[in-house]
Design a protein around this motif. Sequence first.
Motif, short mmCIF file in Angstrom:
data_model
loop_
_atom_site.label_atom_id
_atom_site.label_comp_id
_atom_site.label_asym_id
_atom_site.label_seq_id
_atom_site.Cartn_x
_atom_site.Cartn_y
_atom_site.Cartn_z
N GLU A 413 -28.10 7.42 17.44
CA GLU A 413 -27.58 7.98 18.68
C GLU A 413 -26.93 6.89 19.54
O GLU A 413 -25.85 7.08 20.11
CB GLU A 413 -28.70 8.66 19.47
CG GLU A 413 -28.22 9.30 20.77
CD GLU A 413 -29.34 9.93 21.57
OE1 GLU A 413 -29.05 10.46 22.67
OE2 GLU A 413 -30.49 9.90 21.11
N LEU A 414 -27.60 5.75 19.63
CA LEU A 414 -27.05 4.65 20.41
C LEU A 414 -25.76 4.14 19.77
O LEU A 414 -24.77 3.86 20.47
CB LEU A 414 -28.07 3.52 20.49
CG LEU A 414 -27.70 2.32 21.38
CD1 LEU A 414 -27.66 2.74 22.83
CD2 LEU A 414 -28.67 1.18 21.17
N MET A 415 -25.74 4.03 18.46
CA MET A 415 -24.55 3.56 17.76
C MET A 415 -23.37 4.51 17.97
O MET A 415 -22.24 4.07 18.20
CB MET A 415 -24.86 3.40 16.28
CG MET A 415 -25.82 2.26 15.99
SD MET A 415 -26.50 2.34 14.32
CE MET A 415 -25.00 2.29 13.36
N ALA A 416 -23.62 5.79 17.90
CA ALA A 416 -22.55 6.76 18.09
C ALA A 416 -22.00 6.70 19.51
O ALA A 416 -20.78 6.77 19.73
CB ALA A 416 -23.06 8.17 17.78
N ALA A 417 -22.89 6.53 20.49
CA ALA A 417 -22.45 6.43 21.88
C ALA A 417 -21.62 5.17 22.09
O ALA A 417 -20.63 5.17 22.82
CB ALA A 417 -23.66 6.43 22.81
N HIS A 418 -22.02 4.10 21.43
CA HIS A 418 -21.27 2.85 21.55
C HIS A 418 -19.89 2.96 20.90
O HIS A 418 -18.88 2.53 21.47
CB HIS A 418 -22.06 1.71 20.89
CG HIS A 418 -21.41 0.37 21.02
ND1 HIS A 418 -20.67 -0.18 20.00
CD2 HIS A 418 -21.36 -0.52 22.04
CE1 HIS A 418 -20.20 -1.36 20.39
NE2 HIS A 418 -20.61 -1.59 21.62
N GLU A 419 -19.83 3.55 19.72
CA GLU A 419 -18.54 3.72 19.06
C GLU A 419 -17.61 4.59 19.89
O GLU A 419 -16.40 4.33 19.98
CB GLU A 419 -18.74 4.33 17.67
CG GLU A 419 -19.37 3.37 16.68
CD GLU A 419 -19.55 3.96 15.29
OE1 GLU A 419 -19.24 5.16 15.13
OE2 GLU A 419 -20.00 3.25 14.39
N ALA A 420 -18.16 5.61 20.53
CA ALA A 420 -17.34 6.47 21.39
C ALA A 420 -16.77 5.68 22.56
O ALA A 420 -15.60 5.83 22.92
CB ALA A 420 -18.18 7.64 21.89
N LEU A 421 -17.59 4.83 23.15
CA LEU A 421 -17.14 4.04 24.29
C LEU A 421 -16.08 3.02 23.86
O LEU A 421 -15.07 2.84 24.55
CB LEU A 421 -18.34 3.33 24.93
CG LEU A 421 -18.02 2.41 26.11
CD1 LEU A 421 -17.31 3.16 27.23
CD2 LEU A 421 -19.31 1.76 26.64
N VAL A 422 -16.31 2.35 22.74
CA VAL A 422 -15.33 1.38 22.26
C VAL A 422 -14.01 2.07 21.93
O VAL A 422 -12.92 1.56 22.23
CB VAL A 422 -15.87 0.63 21.02
CG1 VAL A 422 -14.79 -0.21 20.37
CG2 VAL A 422 -17.04 -0.26 21.43
N THR A 423 -14.09 3.23 21.32
CA THR A 423 -12.89 4.01 21.04
C THR A 423 -12.10 4.26 22.31
O THR A 423 -10.90 4.02 22.37
CB THR A 423 -13.27 5.37 20.42
OG1 THR A 423 -13.95 5.16 19.20
CG2 THR A 423 -12.03 6.23 20.17
N ALA A 424 -12.78 4.75 23.32
CA ALA A 424 -12.11 5.06 24.58
C ALA A 424 -11.55 3.81 25.25
O ALA A 424 -10.47 3.83 25.83
CB ALA A 424 -13.09 5.76 25.52
#
Length: 454
Positions: A413-424
């Motif tokens: 969950e933390l990894m997915a949230a981080h990837e989403a933020l980096v994407t944005a």
Amino acid sequence: MSLSPHHAPPRPRARSHRFRAASAPLLAVALIAGTAGAAAPPAAAASPSAPPVAVPPAPGDTGRQRYATLDRLARNLVEAGAPGVVVRVADGRGRPVEIVRQAPWAARDRRLAATDEFRMGSNTKTLMAALVLLLEAEGALSLSDPVERWLPGEVPGGASITLRMLLDHTSGLYDYTRDPALIPSILGKDDRRWTSRDLLALGVRHAPLFPPGTRWSYSNTGYAAVGALLERVTGASPAELVRDRIARPLGLEHTYFATDGRWRGRHAHGYEPDAAHMPDAVPEEFRDVAGARRGTHVDVSANDPGWGGAAGAVVSTARDWARFTSALLSGALLPAAQMTELRRTVPMDPERPQGPGAGPGIETGDTPCGTVWAHDGGMTGYSSLNAADRAGSRSAVVLVPTEFRFEFAADPELMAAHEALVTAAVCAMHGRPVPGAASVHAGAALGSGDGFGA
């Protein structure tokens, strides 16, 4: 200490085991469409530690929407369990966006600020590569020099390994951060002062992974060798070289090579879960981290990062690093010939020769929102991602004060949230909205590496 085959080709979007002296190039800038555009849960638990800086959008621009997305995703990351996050994005048009979000428990311990000093882990490699390129410009060495010339007898097969191979991870040298002897230092339980030669010796006591120049595999040992040869060529330490050749000329007031666990300015506190709350996926030998207890976490801020050496011991800030990146990629720091060398890359995945590439201390690849030149870093308690466009006029920095749950892929969950933020953040850097899930293939990431990345 080998958690996965270090010489395996990079796997798109996979989090690599990266904290070892800094960070394996996971640049899973993992721009998976849709992650950043997903609906966000309530953000009530996220506590801002500094007021966000809004960038007035140009007429007809989506700047406000991009800022709102970044802010929401920063809150989501904290909701997912991060102690906090600092995001800085400059799109080359005006005042950069800076967002700080922090979990309430961490804010009560120490308020996080956008200007805090941060352990940059493997981003150190970009600085080390810049130093080598500066010396090449002065005629002190050449990237084509064999390692044996500068470190005679210290690197097995050094006559066949060039300085460029050290810098772009094609030397075949075993990664010293995979040696169990380093675990006490990684956990903050050993105050041993590791020198570049100590770390180099730790790596080369293992057999090489492949013949020099035949493949790509992330190796902190290569940068331990870089640290040792910088000392040999200049007679100065990496700390002195960073200060005199990079930080002072560029006015980077909070950028330095750490020589012990002390900080020079206001700094971010880094945390790992305590042994009782460490995720099950974290190996037993890494579950008990030294540091001051903070509820269910351990504050590792005072731990010595010396085991990172020339592969990962640098401290900086989001603003300083953006300034360094701009100087490096714009050509303000290096002459034209060395800029050509900087941008000469090798494929990170032999099956994708046109895919992500690695150059001297930097990586590049295409994302749904544009091409990036980047590196990331992982150090116990600290994760960082720095990206820019080719000219260095646009940049994105994401700093998260925790590491092990990323390092061991222990918290999806933390990894997915981080990837989403980096994407944005990368999309905002390019001045573009985050693509929808339907428009981007899940494999469109820069790539990833294996091994604790110093």
